[in-house]
Design a protein around this motif. Structure first.
Motif, PDB file in Angstrom:
ATOM      1  N   LEU A 145      10.388  -9.660  22.040  1.00 42.94           N
ATOM      2  CA  LEU A 145      10.516  -8.451  21.222  1.00 42.94           C
ATOM      3  C   LEU A 145      11.805  -8.459  20.403  1.00 42.94           C
ATOM      4  O   LEU A 145      11.824  -8.027  19.249  1.00 42.94           O
ATOM      5  CB  LEU A 145      10.467  -7.202  22.117  1.00 42.94           C
ATOM      6  N   ASN A 155       1.916  -2.580  20.238  1.00 38.02           N
ATOM      7  CA  ASN A 155       1.053  -3.681  19.808  1.00 38.02           C
ATOM      8  C   ASN A 155       1.274  -4.956  20.616  1.00 38.02           C
ATOM      9  O   ASN A 155       0.388  -5.823  20.643  1.00 38.02           O
ATOM     10  CB  ASN A 155       1.288  -3.982  18.324  1.00 38.02           C
ATOM     11  N   MET A 156       2.430  -5.083  21.264  1.00 36.65           N
ATOM     12  CA  MET A 156       2.725  -6.302  22.019  1.00 36.65           C
ATOM     13  C   MET A 156       2.547  -6.131  23.524  1.00 36.65           C
ATOM     14  O   MET A 156       2.549  -7.117  24.260  1.00 36.65           O
ATOM     15  CB  MET A 156       4.169  -6.740  21.736  1.00 36.65           C
ATOM     16  N   ALA A 194       2.162  -8.492  15.163  1.00 35.01           N
ATOM     17  CA  ALA A 194       1.745  -8.756  16.542  1.00 35.01           C
ATOM     18  C   ALA A 194       0.693  -9.858  16.582  1.00 35.01           C
ATOM     19  O   ALA A 194       0.752 -10.758  17.435  1.00 35.01           O
ATOM     20  CB  ALA A 194       1.200  -7.471  17.182  1.00 35.01           C
ATOM     21  N   LYS A 200      18.567  -5.191  21.740  1.00 35.12           N
ATOM     22  CA  LYS A 200      18.360  -5.208  20.291  1.00 35.12           C
ATOM     23  C   LYS A 200      19.667  -4.963  19.544  1.00 35.12           C
ATOM     24  O   LYS A 200      19.940  -5.606  18.521  1.00 35.12           O
ATOM     25  CB  LYS A 200      17.321  -4.156  19.897  1.00 35.12           C
ATOM     26  N   ASP A 255       5.854   1.246  17.669  1.00 40.28           N
ATOM     27  CA  ASP A 255       4.839   0.409  17.024  1.00 40.28           C
ATOM     28  C   ASP A 255       4.874  -1.027  17.551  1.00 40.28           C
ATOM     29  O   ASP A 255       3.834  -1.637  17.819  1.00 40.28           O
ATOM     30  CB  ASP A 255       5.028   0.404  15.505  1.00 40.28           C
ATOM     31  N   GLN A 256       6.074  -1.558  17.674  1.00 39.61           N
ATOM     32  CA  GLN A 256       6.218  -2.938  18.140  1.00 39.61           C
ATOM     33  C   GLN A 256       5.744  -3.081  19.579  1.00 39.61           C
ATOM     34  O   GLN A 256       4.919  -3.950  19.891  1.00 39.61           O
ATOM     35  CB  GLN A 256       7.678  -3.375  18.026  1.00 39.61           C
ATOM     36  N   GLN A 266      11.457 -11.051  17.652  1.00 39.46           N
ATOM     37  CA  GLN A 266      10.478 -10.534  16.706  1.00 39.46           C
ATOM     38  C   GLN A 266      11.113  -9.496  15.785  1.00 39.46           C
ATOM     39  O   GLN A 266      10.868  -9.485  14.577  1.00 39.46           O
ATOM     40  CB  GLN A 266       9.319  -9.907  17.487  1.00 39.46           C
ATOM     41  N   GLU A 267      11.967  -8.646  16.353  1.00 37.11           N
ATOM     42  CA  GLU A 267      12.675  -7.641  15.557  1.00 37.11           C
ATOM     43  C   GLU A 267      13.632  -8.305  14.572  1.00 37.11           C
ATOM     44  O   GLU A 267      13.749  -7.885  13.415  1.00 37.11           O
ATOM     45  CB  GLU A 267      13.443  -6.692  16.482  1.00 37.11           C
ATOM     46  N   TRP A 322       3.188  -3.743  11.903  1.00 31.48           N
ATOM     47  CA  TRP A 322       3.369  -4.292  13.244  1.00 31.48           C
ATOM     48  C   TRP A 322       2.066  -4.848  13.807  1.00 31.48           C
ATOM     49  O   TRP A 322       2.072  -5.723  14.665  1.00 31.48           O
ATOM     50  CB  TRP A 322       3.943  -3.236  14.179  1.00 31.48           C
ATOM     51  N   ARG A 367      11.644  -9.789  11.677  1.00 32.23           N
ATOM     52  CA  ARG A 367      11.067  -8.799  10.760  1.00 32.23           C
ATOM     53  C   ARG A 367      12.124  -8.047   9.955  1.00 32.23           C
ATOM     54  O   ARG A 367      11.935  -7.807   8.760  1.00 32.23           O
ATOM     55  CB  ARG A 367      10.239  -7.778  11.549  1.00 32.23           C
ATOM     56  N   GLY A 379      11.286   1.316  19.636  1.00 25.97           N
ATOM     57  CA  GLY A 379      10.260   0.753  18.761  1.00 25.97           C
ATOM     58  C   GLY A 379       8.853   0.921  19.291  1.00 25.97           C
ATOM     59  O   GLY A 379       8.295  -0.014  19.893  1.00 25.97           O
TER      60      GLY A 379
END
Length: 300
Positions: free
Chosen positions: A164, A239-240, A125, A82, A235-236, A167-168, A121, A171, A233
């Motif tokens: 991921l 949910n994924m 997701a 990331k 939350d991310q 996705q980050e 999230w 967002r 992360g």
């Protein structure tokens, strides 16, 4: 004398301090006061009766656990990906937005790239799971158009980390670019005017004026990001994550949640959380002093 001066400053700018109060209250309740409970990492928790002091027992169990080592490795890999692939994107995006001369189009682009930040999230997701659906997801429809086989990204251990990361970026890149745009707005227009008179191109102005002026902001944000290095992360990932890819995306936060909240091992979970916090503190302090030594700029 200093106390009196401070009180006069607060009285003069009381509106600003009043606006700070909700943030101070939030951090006090959810970040400062909970530090008292960190002593639980050195105790055996008892629902009835006093907790028993056990010293480093939970840390010894933690570091000897293969499951914890796997989780730690996943956290380091995902956080590194990331930082490497996400961190430059808001900087590049802010430079691109700054080059837009049409005011209405610029506002439209900013609204579009800022919007994903305001989605939870859970919603994000759902969007991405639908987008990556192996049967009728948009990505696989595109792959089929180019005669490429469908791929279930959500169950692929080789691809889920990249999902991921992208996705980050989708967002948060737009929202994080606001910090760098604010730094660009502080640059005196006279510098650009002088550069134009000297025949500097837009690229040269960006290289010799914009980027150096943004350096202190970039360094500060990078140091603060390293402070959250062990926070990949929750939350991310929560949910994924699914059973097919849990071995490669299970991170410290989800591990602490599972053993602490679900399994009731509060002392063990506190030890894992305290370890994460200490590593974050060491990273942010060491990065600050290194940056201060070589560039003269740091967090403070």
């Amino acid at each position: 004398m200093r106390v009196k001066t401070s009180l006069n400053r607060i009285k003069k700018d009381w509106v600003i301090y009043a606006m700070l109060f909700p943030a101070i209250l939030y951090f006090s309740i959810f970040h400062v006061i909970p530090l008292i409970g960190m002593k639980l990492a050195f105790q055996d928790y008892r629902i009835i009766g006093e907790n028993v002091w056990v010293g480093w027992k939970h840390f010894k169990v933690l570091f000897s656990s293969p499951a914890f080592m796997d989780v730690l490795r996943n956290t380091i890999i995902l956080s590194t990906m990331k930082i490497v692939f996400f961190f430059p994107i808001p900087i590049i995006l802010s430079l691109m937005i700054n080059e837009l001369r049409n005011g209405r189009f610029r506002k439209y682009i900013q609204s579009v790239v800022y919007l994903p930040h305001f989605l939870s999230w859970v919603v994000i997701a759902g969007i991405w799971i639908s987008l990556l659906d192996p049967s009728d997801g948009g990505i696989n429809i595109l792959r089929n158009f180019f005669q490429m086989p469908s791929l279930d990204f959500m169950t692929s251990k080789d691809h889920i980390r990249w999902v991921l990361v992208f996705q980050e970026i989708w967002r948060s890149a737009g929202w994080d670019s606001i910090i760098y745009l604010a730094a660009i707005m502080k640059i005196s227009p006279s510098l650009y005017e002088a550069a134009k008179i000297d025949g500097a191109s837009n690229l040269q102005q960006m290289r010799y004026i914009t980027l150096p002026a943004m350096l202190s902001t970039v360094v500060t944000v990078f140091i603060l990001n390293l402070g959250f290095f062990m926070n990949a992360g929750f939350d991310q990932v929560f949910n994924m994550m699914n059973n097919s890819v849990i071995s490669v995306v299970d991170i410290l936060d989800t591990y602490v949640y599972r053993i602490g909240i679900l399994n009731g091992q509060y002392s063990y979970a506190t030890a894992a959380s305290l370890f994460k916090g200490v590593i974050g503190l060491i990273l942010i302090l060491s990065t600050h002093f290194i940056a201060k030594r070589f560039s003269g700029k740091g967090v403070w």
